[in-house]
Design a protein around this motif. Structure first.
Motif, mmCIF file in Angstrom:
data_model
loop_
_atom_site.group_PDB
_atom_site.id
_atom_site.type_symbol
_atom_site.label_atom_id
_atom_site.label_comp_id
_atom_site.label_asym_id
_atom_site.label_seq_id
_atom_site.Cartn_x
_atom_site.Cartn_y
_atom_site.Cartn_z
ATOM 1 N N ALA A 206 0.818 -1.221 0.000
ATOM 2 C CA ALA A 206 0.000 0.000 0.000
ATOM 3 C C ALA A 206 0.842 1.257 0.000
ATOM 4 C CB ALA A 206 -0.935 -0.007 1.211
ATOM 5 N N ASN A 207 2.148 1.116 0.241
ATOM 6 C CA ASN A 207 3.022 2.289 0.242
ATOM 7 C C ASN A 207 3.101 2.891 -1.154
ATOM 8 O OD1 ASN A 207 3.548 1.871 2.937
ATOM 9 N ND2 ASN A 207 5.514 0.829 2.591
ATOM 10 N N ALA A 208 3.269 4.184 -1.202
ATOM 11 C CA ALA A 208 3.385 4.865 -2.493
ATOM 12 C C ALA A 208 4.562 4.299 -3.280
ATOM 13 C CB ALA A 208 3.580 6.363 -2.278
ATOM 14 N N ASN A 209 4.305 3.969 -4.548
ATOM 15 C CA ASN A 209 5.316 3.483 -5.497
ATOM 16 C C ASN A 209 5.902 2.119 -5.133
ATOM 17 O OD1 ASN A 209 5.162 5.788 -7.200
ATOM 18 N ND2 ASN A 209 6.379 6.916 -5.690
ATOM 19 N N ALA A 210 5.230 1.386 -4.238
ATOM 20 C CA ALA A 210 5.638 0.002 -4.000
ATOM 21 C C ALA A 210 5.149 -0.861 -5.162
ATOM 22 C CB ALA A 210 5.051 -0.504 -2.691
ATOM 23 N N SER A 211 5.726 -2.052 -5.306
ATOM 24 C CA SER A 211 5.295 -2.965 -6.365
ATOM 25 C C SER A 211 3.812 -3.263 -6.238
ATOM 26 C CB SER A 211 6.087 -4.271 -6.277
ATOM 27 O OG SER A 211 5.528 -5.235 -7.153
ATOM 28 N N ARG A 212 3.115 -3.176 -7.352
ATOM 29 C CA ARG A 212 1.696 -3.541 -7.367
ATOM 30 C C ARG A 212 1.504 -5.016 -7.697
ATOM 31 N NH1 ARG A 212 -1.567 -0.462 -11.276
ATOM 32 N NH2 ARG A 212 0.304 -0.017 -12.482
ATOM 33 N N THR A 213 2.572 -5.675 -8.136
ATOM 34 C CA THR A 213 2.451 -7.085 -8.508
ATOM 35 C C THR A 213 2.851 -8.032 -7.386
ATOM 36 O OG1 THR A 213 4.725 -7.233 -9.372
ATOM 37 C CG2 THR A 213 3.009 -6.500 -10.911
ATOM 38 N N GLY A 214 3.547 -7.515 -6.364
ATOM 39 C CA GLY A 214 4.034 -8.376 -5.292
ATOM 40 C C GLY A 214 5.393 -8.970 -5.577
ATOM 41 N N TYR A 215 6.058 -8.467 -6.626
ATOM 42 C CA TYR A 215 7.382 -8.977 -7.016
ATOM 43 C C TYR A 215 8.290 -7.816 -7.392
ATOM 44 C CZ TYR A 215 4.561 -13.213 -7.541
ATOM 45 O OH TYR A 215 3.702 -14.262 -7.317
ATOM 46 N N TYR A 216 9.601 -8.066 -7.304
ATOM 47 C CA TYR A 216 10.605 -7.096 -7.746
ATOM 48 C C TYR A 216 11.622 -7.800 -8.645
ATOM 49 C CZ TYR A 216 8.821 -3.756 -4.336
ATOM 50 O OH TYR A 216 8.018 -2.883 -3.636
ATOM 51 N N GLU B 166 -2.993 -14.105 -2.576
ATOM 52 C CA GLU B 166 -4.196 -14.146 -3.409
ATOM 53 C C GLU B 166 -3.886 -13.480 -4.742
ATOM 54 O OE1 GLU B 166 -8.817 -12.488 -3.467
ATOM 55 O OE2 GLU B 166 -7.526 -12.152 -1.721
ATOM 56 N N VAL B 167 -4.100 -14.206 -5.823
ATOM 57 C CA VAL B 167 -3.852 -13.655 -7.149
ATOM 58 C C VAL B 167 -4.866 -12.555 -7.436
ATOM 59 C CG1 VAL B 167 -3.763 -14.158 -9.620
ATOM 60 C CG2 VAL B 167 -2.869 -15.821 -7.970
ATOM 61 N N LYS B 168 -4.379 -11.441 -7.959
ATOM 62 C CA LYS B 168 -5.251 -10.296 -8.229
ATOM 63 C C LYS B 168 -4.916 -9.681 -9.574
ATOM 64 C CE LYS B 168 -2.288 -6.740 -6.187
ATOM 65 N NZ LYS B 168 -2.244 -5.527 -5.343
ATOM 66 N N GLU B 169 -5.861 -8.948 -10.106
ATOM 67 C CA GLU B 169 -5.651 -8.231 -11.362
ATOM 68 C C GLU B 169 -4.997 -6.890 -11.062
ATOM 69 O OE1 GLU B 169 -8.687 -6.257 -14.434
ATOM 70 O OE2 GLU B 169 -8.810 -8.457 -14.403
ATOM 71 N N VAL B 170 -3.920 -6.589 -11.788
ATOM 72 C CA VAL B 170 -3.151 -5.366 -11.541
ATOM 73 C C VAL B 170 -3.420 -4.297 -12.593
ATOM 74 C CG1 VAL B 170 -0.811 -4.401 -11.439
ATOM 75 C CG2 VAL B 170 -1.327 -6.579 -10.302
ATOM 76 N N ALA B 171 -3.495 -4.708 -13.843
ATOM 77 C CA ALA B 171 -3.673 -3.728 -14.921
ATOM 78 C C ALA B 171 -4.289 -4.410 -16.132
ATOM 79 C CB ALA B 171 -2.326 -3.109 -15.299
#
Length: 552
Positions: free
Chosen positions: A375-385, A516-521
């Motif tokens: 939830a932090n600003a500019n953190a990965s939205r996919t859960g991976y780096y 939990e798998v989620k839709e990102v974009a």
């Protein structure tokens, strides 16, 4: 396209380069035509100039890798040029890659200028000026050999640039002269460009150096292996469904033969690096037997700045891998219900920072309230780096730097090219006379290097084996600027690149984390996007001789 003079640009080497060593193209900016004609050292400056525009994949788009244009990664920043690819918004006024179109033609013009400058014996004549050919015989003969190599390299450079242009645009104008005589050049067909590339390589491959082991100051210049790798990739693309809709098997045979030529060549000794994970880090590619060609640059920390987690001081998150890609890595043991990243193909851990893994000196925790909270600003939205290519724990605050060598061609790709083409031409297990191995054997080499525990590929027919090859390319070549172009040449992009980008939501539990798998974009890809558009300004500059790709 109009033929333009490049004398002013390349005589003074005005195209800047961050390359180190031999790629320093700076020469005397005060040289006149008369002094240049009598200064044979200028030959080497012109020879180096056609290397300057080589593509450097670490800065392909948004100063980062091109993986964000495909289903491999999602760009964290909302202000990015890759959005034009992600949303299908490319048009005749917007093409973020068009700078490469112009750069690659500058490289072609530089090669043409060099070949004209030293042609018809002029180069040999300049090398003989102002030297005693008896007492300086050894150096003179060395210079003659270097000139011969540079001539062959110029032809290979043209083949390289045209291969990249054809990959992006299909048919493009073939420019053979640097002289501006007002001539307008129309596009050649894709097949004609491919034929031109193959001829440039076949006509000059035997005049190239095998390697630079005895001339380490020339490392980074083209060799025989590079030429054959360019030919292999070019013919694989030419045989693929985008360019071979009728599935002409002779094109697949040509692609198989090209890869086989490199694999079987008695003077070439490429092999897979024993450790996949370490291969891409720092200076390792430069000494690896797997490397066919690297594009070199000075040490920097740009990749780390752009792709370290935002919670790492100095990091920007950047190109974050997708769950679409993560799901493609196979299990090599019993799945762990509490840790979906355990017991997987080790190329996953080598390429992607997953939750719960250690990176930058800490355990990555993306759950609510943790250091890497999504939830932090500019953190990965996919859960991976991203992990591949990056030096771990680089101190960005103190300006620490590392090498980043872009591996443009490597032996694993050639094995995968071979496996794909052999399967399409002959099936998974056939080994016609003169060929090194079956498609299955080539694929297995790549998989065994990753892990001897990976399950055997059991596919017995062309169709199912084709899918195995596609999956192998996806994980083996991840983030190396193959996936987007593979999807195009396979004609899979309309299906794959219209699917949503997936990620995972991370929740802290008593035993660790749950996912939990989620839709990102949402992504959009149009039929017209199989080829990139030429900019309207370029078409107008050509007097409308340059024909636009369809539906732009």
């Amino acid at each position: 396209m109009k033929i333009r003079t490049i004398i002013s640009a390349f005589v003074i080497a005005s195209v800047s380069s961050a390359c180190s060593g031999f790629l320093d193209t700076s020469i005397d900016r005060n040289s006149t035509g008369e002094t240049i004609a009598t200064n044979y050292s200028a030959i080497w400056g012109f020879g180096r100039a056609f290397y300057t525009p080589l593509g450097y994949g670490f800065g392909m788009i948004d100063s980062n890798i091109f993986a964000t244009a495909s289903d491999e990664a999602q760009q964290t920043s909302a202000q990015s040029n890759v959005i034009y690819f992600n949303k299908g918004m490319l048009n005749e006024n917007v093409n973020p890659l068009f700078t490469y179109y112009r750069n690659y033609y500058e490289g072609i013009r530089a090669a043409n200028f060099f070949l004209d400058y030293v042609g018809d014996g002029k180069g040999e004549e300049m090398l003989a000026q102002n030297r005693n050919l008896v007492t300086d015989k050894e150096n003179y003969e060395r210079d003659l050999q270097s000139l011969a190599w540079f001539k062959a390299e110029a032809h290979v450079a043209k083949a390289y640039y045209y291969s990249e242009l054809a990959k992006m645009y299909g048919g493009v104008p073939i420019v053979e002269s640097f002289i501006d005589d007002g001539t307008m050049i129309s596009r050649s067909s894709y097949d004609d460009v491919v034929a031109y590339i193959v001829k440039e390589i076949d006509d000059y491959k035997d005049e190239l150096a095998i390697d630079w082991k005895k001339f380490t100051d020339r490392e980074g210049r083209f060799t025989l292996g590079v030429a054959l790798a360019i030919k292999s990739r070019t013919l694989l693309y030419a045989a693929s469904p985008l360019h071979n809709p009728e599935n002409d098997l002779t094109k697949w045979e040509a692609a198989a033969s090209a890869a086989n030529e490199l694999i079987m060549h008695e003077d070439l000794e490429y092999s897979l690096n024993p450790d996949y994970g370490s291969y891409f880090i720092g200076g390792n590619p430069l000494s690896s037997p797997e490397t066919i060609y690297c594009v070199r640059r000075s040490q920097s920390n740009n990749m780390e700045k752009n792709n370290y987690p935002i919670a790492t001081q100095g990091g920007k998150s950047g190109a974050t891998p997708t769950h679409n890609l993560v799901a493609a890595y196979e299990y090599i043991g019993t799945p762990d219900p509490e840790n979906p990243y355990a017991n997987r193909d080790p190329r996953l851990a080598a390429s992607i920072v997953t939750n719960g893994s250690t990176w930058n000196g800490r355990v990555i925790d993306q759950s609510a309230g943790a250091t890497d909270d999504m939830a932090n600003a500019n953190a990965s939205r996919t859960g991976y780096y991203l992990k591949k290519f990056l030096t771990d724990n680089l101190n960005l605050v103190q300006g620490q730097v590392a090498q980043h060598n872009w591996v443009a061609y490597r032996y694993a790709e050639i094995l995968l090219n071979y496996a794909e083409a052999m399967n399409e031409a002959f099936g998974p297990d056939a080994v016609p006379a003169g060929y090194a191995m079956s498609a299955r054997a080539a694929l297995q080499q790549v998989r065994t290097r990753a892990s001897s525990r990976l399950p055997k590929v059991l596919a017995t027919d062309k169709d199912s084996f084709r899918e195995a090859v596609k999956r192998e390319r996806r994980v083996e070549l991840a983030f190396e600027d193959h996936r987007y172009w593979d999807l195009l040449r396979w004609k899979d992009a309309m299906e794959v690149l219209n699917n949503p980008v997936l990620g995972v939501a991370v929740t802290k539990t008593e035993n660790g984390w749950s996912y939990e798998v989620k839709e990102v974009a949402i992504r959009t890809f149009h039929e017209r996007n199989y080829y990139l558009p030429f900019l309207r300004s370029e078409i107008e500059n050509s007097g409308n001789t340059l024909e636009q790709n369809p539906n732009y």
